[in-house]
Write a protein that holds these residues in place. Structure first.
Motif, PDB file in Angstrom:
ATOM      1  N   ALA A 256       0.826  -1.208   0.000  1.00 57.94           N
ATOM      2  CA  ALA A 256       0.000   0.000   0.000  1.00 57.94           C
ATOM      3  C   ALA A 256       0.857   1.253   0.000  1.00 57.94           C
ATOM      4  CB  ALA A 256      -0.935   0.001   1.213  1.00 57.94           C
ATOM      5  N   ALA A 257       1.963   1.229   0.748  1.00 59.57           N
ATOM      6  CA  ALA A 257       2.847   2.388   0.795  1.00 59.57           C
ATOM      7  C   ALA A 257       3.578   2.569  -0.526  1.00 59.57           C
ATOM      8  CB  ALA A 257       3.852   2.230   1.933  1.00 59.57           C
ATOM      9  N   ARG A 258       4.081   1.484  -1.063  1.00 63.01           N
ATOM     10  CA  ARG A 258       4.785   1.564  -2.343  1.00 63.01           C
ATOM     11  C   ARG A 258       3.839   2.068  -3.442  1.00 63.01           C
ATOM     12  NH1 ARG A 258       9.528  -0.917  -3.503  1.00 63.01           N
ATOM     13  NH2 ARG A 258       9.298  -2.470  -1.836  1.00 63.01           N
ATOM     14  N   GLU A 259       2.598   1.572  -3.432  1.00 57.83           N
ATOM     15  CA  GLU A 259       1.631   1.968  -4.462  1.00 57.83           C
ATOM     16  C   GLU A 259       1.253   3.440  -4.339  1.00 57.83           C
ATOM     17  OE1 GLU A 259      -1.485  -0.839  -3.818  1.00 57.83           O
ATOM     18  OE2 GLU A 259      -0.286  -2.527  -4.572  1.00 57.83           O
ATOM     19  N   LEU A 260       1.169   3.967  -3.119  1.00 60.40           N
ATOM     20  CA  LEU A 260       0.854   5.386  -2.931  1.00 60.40           C
ATOM     21  C   LEU A 260       1.944   6.256  -3.542  1.00 60.40           C
ATOM     22  CD1 LEU A 260      -0.874   7.656  -1.710  1.00 60.40           C
ATOM     23  CD2 LEU A 260       0.391   7.328   0.444  1.00 60.40           C
ATOM     24  N   VAL A 261       3.188   5.921  -3.267  1.00 60.78           N
ATOM     25  CA  VAL A 261       4.305   6.657  -3.858  1.00 60.78           C
ATOM     26  C   VAL A 261       4.259   6.578  -5.377  1.00 60.78           C
ATOM     27  CG1 VAL A 261       6.818   6.683  -4.114  1.00 60.78           C
ATOM     28  CG2 VAL A 261       5.807   6.405  -1.841  1.00 60.78           C
ATOM     29  N   GLN A 262       4.022   5.390  -5.887  1.00 59.34           N
ATOM     30  CA  GLN A 262       4.014   5.198  -7.344  1.00 59.34           C
ATOM     31  C   GLN A 262       2.873   5.943  -8.017  1.00 59.34           C
ATOM     32  OE1 GLN A 262       4.005   0.898  -7.502  1.00 59.34           O
ATOM     33  NE2 GLN A 262       6.242   0.770  -7.467  1.00 59.34           N
ATOM     34  N   ARG A 263       1.731   6.087  -7.337  1.00 56.71           N
ATOM     35  CA  ARG A 263       0.612   6.847  -7.920  1.00 56.71           C
ATOM     36  C   ARG A 263       1.004   8.307  -8.115  1.00 56.71           C
ATOM     37  NH1 ARG A 263      -2.808   3.785  -4.516  1.00 56.71           N
ATOM     38  NH2 ARG A 263      -3.113   5.511  -3.065  1.00 56.71           N
ATOM     39  N   HIS A 264       1.692   8.881  -7.135  1.00 55.62           N
ATOM     40  CA  HIS A 264       2.141  10.266  -7.277  1.00 55.62           C
ATOM     41  C   HIS A 264       3.195  10.387  -8.376  1.00 55.62           C
ATOM     42  CE1 HIS A 264       0.088  12.555  -4.141  1.00 55.62           C
ATOM     43  NE2 HIS A 264       0.139  11.464  -3.388  1.00 55.62           N
ATOM     44  N   GLN A 265       4.080   9.430  -8.450  1.00 53.62           N
ATOM     45  CA  GLN A 265       5.093   9.472  -9.508  1.00 53.62           C
ATOM     46  C   GLN A 265       4.442   9.357 -10.884  1.00 53.62           C
ATOM     47  OE1 GLN A 265       7.431   6.205  -7.950  1.00 53.62           O
ATOM     48  NE2 GLN A 265       9.043   7.581  -7.217  1.00 53.62           N
ATOM     49  N   ALA A 266       3.456   8.470 -11.015  1.00 55.37           N
ATOM     50  CA  ALA A 266       2.777   8.285 -12.294  1.00 55.37           C
ATOM     51  C   ALA A 266       2.002   9.536 -12.706  1.00 55.37           C
ATOM     52  CB  ALA A 266       1.837   7.084 -12.217  1.00 55.37           C
ATOM     53  N   ALA A 267       1.554  10.315 -11.706  1.00 50.50           N
ATOM     54  CA  ALA A 267       0.828  11.555 -11.990  1.00 50.50           C
ATOM     55  C   ALA A 267       1.767  12.706 -12.348  1.00 50.50           C
ATOM     56  CB  ALA A 267      -0.023  11.939 -10.780  1.00 50.50           C
ATOM     57  N   GLY A 268       3.066  12.459 -12.296  1.00 50.59           N
ATOM     58  CA  GLY A 268       4.035  13.492 -12.633  1.00 50.59           C
ATOM     59  C   GLY A 268       4.439  14.373 -11.471  1.00 50.59           C
ATOM     60  N   ASP A 269       4.046  14.013 -10.254  1.00 57.22           N
ATOM     61  CA  ASP A 269       4.416  14.805  -9.079  1.00 57.22           C
ATOM     62  C   ASP A 269       5.895  14.598  -8.743  1.00 57.22           C
ATOM     63  OD1 ASP A 269       1.735  15.383  -8.998  1.00 57.22           O
ATOM     64  OD2 ASP A 269       1.299  14.057  -7.302  1.00 57.22           O
ATOM     65  N   GLN A 270       6.519  15.625  -8.195  1.00 56.01           N
ATOM     66  CA  GLN A 270       7.866  15.487  -7.662  1.00 56.01           C
ATOM     67  C   GLN A 270       7.760  14.902  -6.262  1.00 56.01           C
ATOM     68  OE1 GLN A 270      11.355  16.251  -8.751  1.00 56.01           O
ATOM     69  NE2 GLN A 270      11.300  14.805  -7.055  1.00 56.01           N
TER      70      GLN A 270
END
Length: 222
Positions: free
Chosen positions: A92-106
């Motif tokens: 769940a933690a890894r996926e949360l980080v990856q969702r922000h990365q996929a959205a283009g967030d820094q």
């Protein structure tokens, strides 16, 4: 720029990596169990209460590293990652980080734990940008027990993010949206600063503050 800022301990991890490292040096035989546990608990209770002297704590936490040197410390940390941190990283933690990365967030991990403990953990999450407590080191690369620069603790987290932005020719006005995930009342200064504070796995005190201020509450590990 859109910023996604993450505290680490009890936010992305279901444990405190600093405290866990303090226990691990006992496993290594670098410290006697009773004295180390007593000191580790003493500082951890101060942290939870919001009364921690971060400079005193860093002197304690890097003492074993200073004694054993860089090569032994790095080898020990590889064991620490394999035996303690790796098994604790939840999907769940890894996926949360990856969702922000996929959205283009820094994505930036902003932690009050020192960079020796946390750099490999950030890398395990696929995060290249880490704001952590920087350790002053001697000519051989061994920690001296002092902090280099502003400690990323309490108000210092805001200052360190501002330094990160300034190094890129930016400031808060150039940030389109900012989110900060944290479990700790120690992080209230940065939670108050961002557009979207998220109380993540919060204790009772932060839960009450989040409810009062209308912040989102995320229980990541349920």
């Amino acid at each position: 720029m859109k910023l996604a800022l993450f505290d680490l301990d009890h936010t992305l991890l279901p444990l405190d990596s600093d405290y866990a490292w303090g226990d691990f040096v006992v496993t290594l035989g670098w410290r006697a169990a009773e004295a180390q546990t007593h000191a580790n608990d003493y500082f951890y209770e101060q942290y939870k209460a919001g009364t921690l002297d971060i400079h005193e704590y860093i002197r304690f936490s890097v003492d074993a590293l200073r004694e054993h040197g860089v090569a032994a410390a790095d080898a020990a940390h590889r064991r620490f990652m394999q035996e303690v941190i790796g098994p604790a990283i939840r999907p769940a933690a890894r996926e949360l980080v990856q969702r922000h990365q996929a959205a283009g967030d820094q994505v930036i991990i902003v932690t009050a734990t020192n960079e020796f403990v946390t750099r490999p953990i950030a890398q395990a999450f696929g995060v290249s940008e880490l704001i952590a407590i920087d350790l002053e080191r001697d000519a051989a690369g061994n920690p001296t027990g002092a902090i280099r620069g502003t400690p990323s603790f309490r108000e210092g987290k805001v200052a360190r993010v501002e330094q990160w932005l300034a190094a890129r020719g930016l400031d808060w006005s150039r940030v389109e949206h900012s989110t900060f995930y944290s479990d700790s009342i120690n992080d209230l200064p940065l939670l108050d600063k961002v557009h979207e504070p998220v109380a993540t796995n919060p204790d009772a005190r932060l839960t009450a503050i989040a409810a009062e201020r209308g912040w989102r509450i995320l229980n990541l590990f349920e």
